[in-house]
Design an enzyme around this catalytic site. Sequence first.
Site, PDB file in Angstrom:
ATOM      1  N   GLY A  70       0.787  -1.217   0.000  1.00  0.00           N
ATOM      2  CA  GLY A  70       0.000   0.000   0.000  1.00  0.00           C
ATOM      3  C   GLY A  70       0.822   1.270   0.000  1.00  0.00           C
ATOM      4  CB  THR A  71       3.889   2.310   1.840  1.00  0.00           C
ATOM      5  OG1 THR A  71       3.323   2.167   3.147  1.00  0.00           O
ATOM      6  CG2 THR A  71       4.837   3.498   1.832  1.00  0.00           C
ATOM      7  CG  ASN A 150      -4.443   3.582   9.780  1.00  0.00           C
ATOM      8  OD1 ASN A 150      -4.829   4.643   9.305  1.00  0.00           O
ATOM      9  ND2 ASN A 150      -3.313   3.484  10.447  1.00  0.00           N
ATOM     10  CD  GLN A 178      -6.525  -1.045   8.071  1.00  0.00           C
ATOM     11  OE1 GLN A 178      -7.252  -1.991   8.417  1.00  0.00           O
ATOM     12  NE2 GLN A 178      -5.230  -1.025   8.324  1.00  0.00           N
ATOM     13  CG  HIS A 200       0.453  -6.974   5.124  1.00  0.00           C
ATOM     14  ND1 HIS A 200       0.570  -6.574   6.436  1.00  0.00           N
ATOM     15  CD2 HIS A 200       0.615  -5.867   4.373  1.00  0.00           C
ATOM     16  CE1 HIS A 200       0.800  -5.268   6.469  1.00  0.00           C
ATOM     17  NE2 HIS A 200       0.836  -4.822   5.227  1.00  0.00           N
ATOM     18  CB  THR A 236      12.585  -9.059 -11.622  1.00  0.00           C
ATOM     19  OG1 THR A 236      13.670  -8.859 -12.527  1.00  0.00           O
ATOM     20  CG2 THR A 236      11.999 -10.455 -11.812  1.00  0.00           C
ATOM     21  CB  CYS A 329       2.008   1.361   9.516  1.00  0.00           C
ATOM     22  SG  CYS A 329       0.957   0.065   8.816  1.00  0.00           S
TER      23      CYS A 329
END
Length: 380
Positions: A70-71, A150, A178, A200, A236, A329
């Site tokens: 997400g970041t 969050n 979220q 995740h 990659t 986080c």
Amino acid sequence: MRVYFDNAATTAMDERVIEAMIPYMREHYGNPSSVHSHGREVRTAIERSRKKVAELLNASPAEIFFTSGGTEADNTALICGIQTHGIQHAITTPMEHHAVLHTLEESAKKGMVKLSLVEVNNQGEINLDHLEDLLKSNPRSLVSVMHANNEIGNINDIHAIGTLAQEYDAFFHSDTVQTMGHYAHDLKTLPVDAIVAGGHKFHGPKGSGFLFVRKEKKITPFIYGGAQERNMRGGTENVIGIVGVAKALELAYEDMSSHRKHVETLKQRFIDQLNENIPGVAYNGLSADMDRSLYTVLNVSFPPSEENSGMLLFNLDLNGISASGGSACSSGATVGSHVLRALGAKAERDSVRFSFSRFNTTEEVDYTITKLKELYSVIA
């Protein structure tokens, strides 16, 4: 007993996700950019995953770009959205995740944009009238408002916000980390230009995620290198993570209603027992409102207690209970939460975020309440 109530920070991987990933760790190890058969079979897996994500979100595969989470997806949408579309003004809220807030603050420091913050009240509700005033004064802005917070779980009406953004020709990005995998997103009808996901958060692997960018608002790359991800992200591809995040989202959509019902039952049980057993307990933001907050998040404000002051998370951990004082986080501590500061939360009250998943049980809720009751028995 060990209890994990920090699912807003990360979730346990679903065994079916692991099973889907294993072949790409063992047999299918080719580079997806290679033209030989080893490469082609891996390239097929990536494009199959992209198509699956797009189908679930009612988007085009050409609008889905896989990222490290997400970041990275937030940074890409914000920085490249500003640069590509010549945006000079950005609007966000003081309660955004730091992946958004820090990115826009840094962009403002560098002179890329001027930054305005939308007003919020002490429940964390956004002042939409103020947002419209900012848009009237600054058309063609970038607007970034998260779908759900969050830390306190507040759900924002991104349909209404997106409609406002369209009216003033703004680029609208929403951090949907979220809500992805917990709520359905129909990108054909939702008026957003970019949204993001981190695998995740819905029982997929860490280091995996994706960015949706509407084709009419195409942006330039954030990471340059090779021609991977349709020339949008050099490097990659993380094939294992891509297969995993797509499988996790597929599983989330398959059983979304039953998962939600189960978790809502746990959250309501937690609220009812807190109210019954801890005098003076309160809730930050709208997290105890089952209709206006994430069903996965409950942010609890505990009454002042000399025995637990500044030590509540530690005391819970000693009893085998994992929770968070805010956003895991960042520091994972209650002190320094920019969200709680924006609400004007009282420093003498410890705040704990309990966040739930489909793997949690009523027995875990009851055990946690029992331990909290023991910790607060002095004031009962």
